[in-house]
Design an enzyme around this catalytic site. Structure first.
Site, PDB file in Angstrom:
ATOM      1  N   LYS A 124       0.868  -1.109   0.053  1.00 44.90           N
ATOM      2  CA  LYS A 124      -0.047   0.057  -0.027  1.00 44.90           C
ATOM      3  C   LYS A 124       0.900   1.258   0.068  1.00 44.90           C
ATOM      4  O   LYS A 124       1.931   1.298   0.725  1.00 44.90           O
ATOM      5  CB  LYS A 124      -1.038  -0.057   1.249  1.00 44.90           C
ATOM      6  CG  LYS A 124      -1.808   1.310   1.091  1.00 44.90           C
ATOM      7  CD  LYS A 124      -2.468   1.504   2.460  1.00 44.90           C
ATOM      8  CE  LYS A 124      -3.158   3.022   2.772  1.00 44.90           C
ATOM      9  NZ  LYS A 124      -3.592   3.491   3.912  1.00 44.90           N
ATOM     10  N   GLN A 125       0.679   2.260  -0.938  1.00 46.95           N
ATOM     11  CA  GLN A 125       1.411   3.347  -0.967  1.00 46.95           C
ATOM     12  C   GLN A 125       0.601   4.584  -1.483  1.00 46.95           C
ATOM     13  O   GLN A 125      -0.372   4.365  -2.116  1.00 46.95           O
ATOM     14  CB  GLN A 125       2.404   3.181  -2.058  1.00 46.95           C
ATOM     15  CG  GLN A 125       3.612   4.313  -2.140  1.00 46.95           C
ATOM     16  CD  GLN A 125       4.192   4.548  -1.034  1.00 46.95           C
ATOM     17  OE1 GLN A 125       3.581   5.624  -0.102  1.00 46.95           O
ATOM     18  NE2 GLN A 125       5.345   3.976  -0.754  1.00 46.95           N
TER      19      GLN A 125
END
Length: 348
Positions: free
Chosen positions: A235-236
């Site tokens: 997740k970014q």
């Protein structure tokens, strides 16, 4: 089936962009993604089963894309600030109801939420238990991820996956890397999947001109480290600029990172993030960001288009969904999913 998708002129313009890095270099999402990218890996059959449960649930089930509802903001941003716009979500059961009605692949939330409703919902939607947090009750505030429970506790709750955050670049990052990598190893040994929030955090990353916490080069390297730590999904935050290494003059960089592997276009910046997820062998999901009100739907659709065309695997969007009336939250989640269900929106 995907519903008709109405796009703004800006979002329509995103559909014509062609990336400087060819899509042929990527392991693209698709219905057989697990067989292509996870089966040849060192993951056990139990982990593959958990990944299959996550990828095959909800409206995007079987597509290779994921839509996850994350609600850990009650700890990360204080409960009053998070749930004040819609107090029904002080009751944890409504978080699960929103994820199910919204057609999500999984719901990501806290030990407290799952602990209060686990027996009622563990068989209805995959649980992604967030095992560490940055709490804001310490004064003055500090940015340090600490464990709120054990991997075994998440397993006992019926979790399909565990999630954790590392603040790469922070003074605390070494401890967090070691601690989370060990937790992910334990999760895999129990057959659970792993998701890592790969966030950068250092006051020096923000200058008077730019906030390099969302630079493609810094976030891309955080992704690369996250994959190495054993994350099954990264997740970014969506990148907004580039040149953190070259401007701040630390780390290592070469000109090709900026003039051959990317441009200032949002899809190119995000493709650089995907490249750092081992060319897409590990899926990149971008965060939906905070709720700003009336423009949330258009913003969420834009983020989904950028992610999908770059080679990402989906969005993890919370505040835009739960900080509005229930039906509107469901509609927003469905609009995000419609981007991934729409065959006209292709890899750039």
């Amino acid at each position: 089936m995907a519903s008709p998708l109405t796009l703004s002129s800006e979002n329509e313009a995103l559909l014509t962009h062609q990336c400087v890095v060819s899509k042929d270099l990527l392991h693209a999402p698709g219905p057989n993604f697990l067989d292509r990218c996870f089966v040849p890996s060192g993951r056990t059959p139990q982990v593959l089963r958990s990944l299959g449960a996550l990828y095959n649930h909800g409206r995007l089930g079987g597509t290779g894309y994921v839509s996850i509802l994350p609600v850990d903001q009650g700890i990360e941003h204080t409960a009053g600030a998070s749930f004040g716009p819609n107090p029904m979500y002080f009751d944890p059961e409504n978080i699960l109801k929103l994820a199910i009605e919204g057609g999500c692949n999984a719901v990501a939330t806290t030990f407290g939420t799952f602990g209060s409703v686990a027996r009622k919902y563990a068989h209805k939607i995959p649980f992604l238990v967030k095992i560490n947090h940055n709490e804001l009750l310490t004064y003055p505030n500090k940015y340090e991820q600490i464990m709120f429970g054990s991997v075994r506790q998440a397993w006992d709750m019926g979790a399909t996956a565990v999630g954790a955050t590392v603040y790469f670049g922070s003074e605390d990052s070494n401890r967090e890397i070691v601690e989370v990598a060990a937790a992910f190893e334990e999760a895999h040994s129990l057959g659970m999947a792993t998701v890592l929030w790969c966030y950068t955090r250092n006051n020096a990353f923000k200058t008077a001109q730019k906030d390099f916490h969302v630079a493609a080069d810094l976030t891309g390297q955080a992704n690369h480290l996250g994959v190495t730590m054993g994350a099954d999904i990264i997740k970014q935050k969506l990148p907004e600029n580039n040149g953190g290494f070259s401007t701040l003059k630390f780390g290592k960089c070469v000109p090709a990172m900026y003039d051959q592997l990317s441009t200032d276009h949002p899809i190119d910046l995000t493709r650089y993030q995907v490249l750092n997820c081992y060319s897409g062998r590990i899926g990149l999901i971008n965060s939906g960001g905070e709720s700003l009100g009336a423009g949330d739907l258009e913003s969420a659709v834009r983020t989904a288009i950028v992610n999908k065309r770059a080679g990402g695997q989906g969005l993890i969007s919370g505040r835009k969904a739960f900080q509005r009336p229930f039906a509107e939250g469901v509609a927003l989640l469905n609009a995000i999913q419609d981007v991934y269900l729409n065959p006209a929106i292709t890899l750039a």
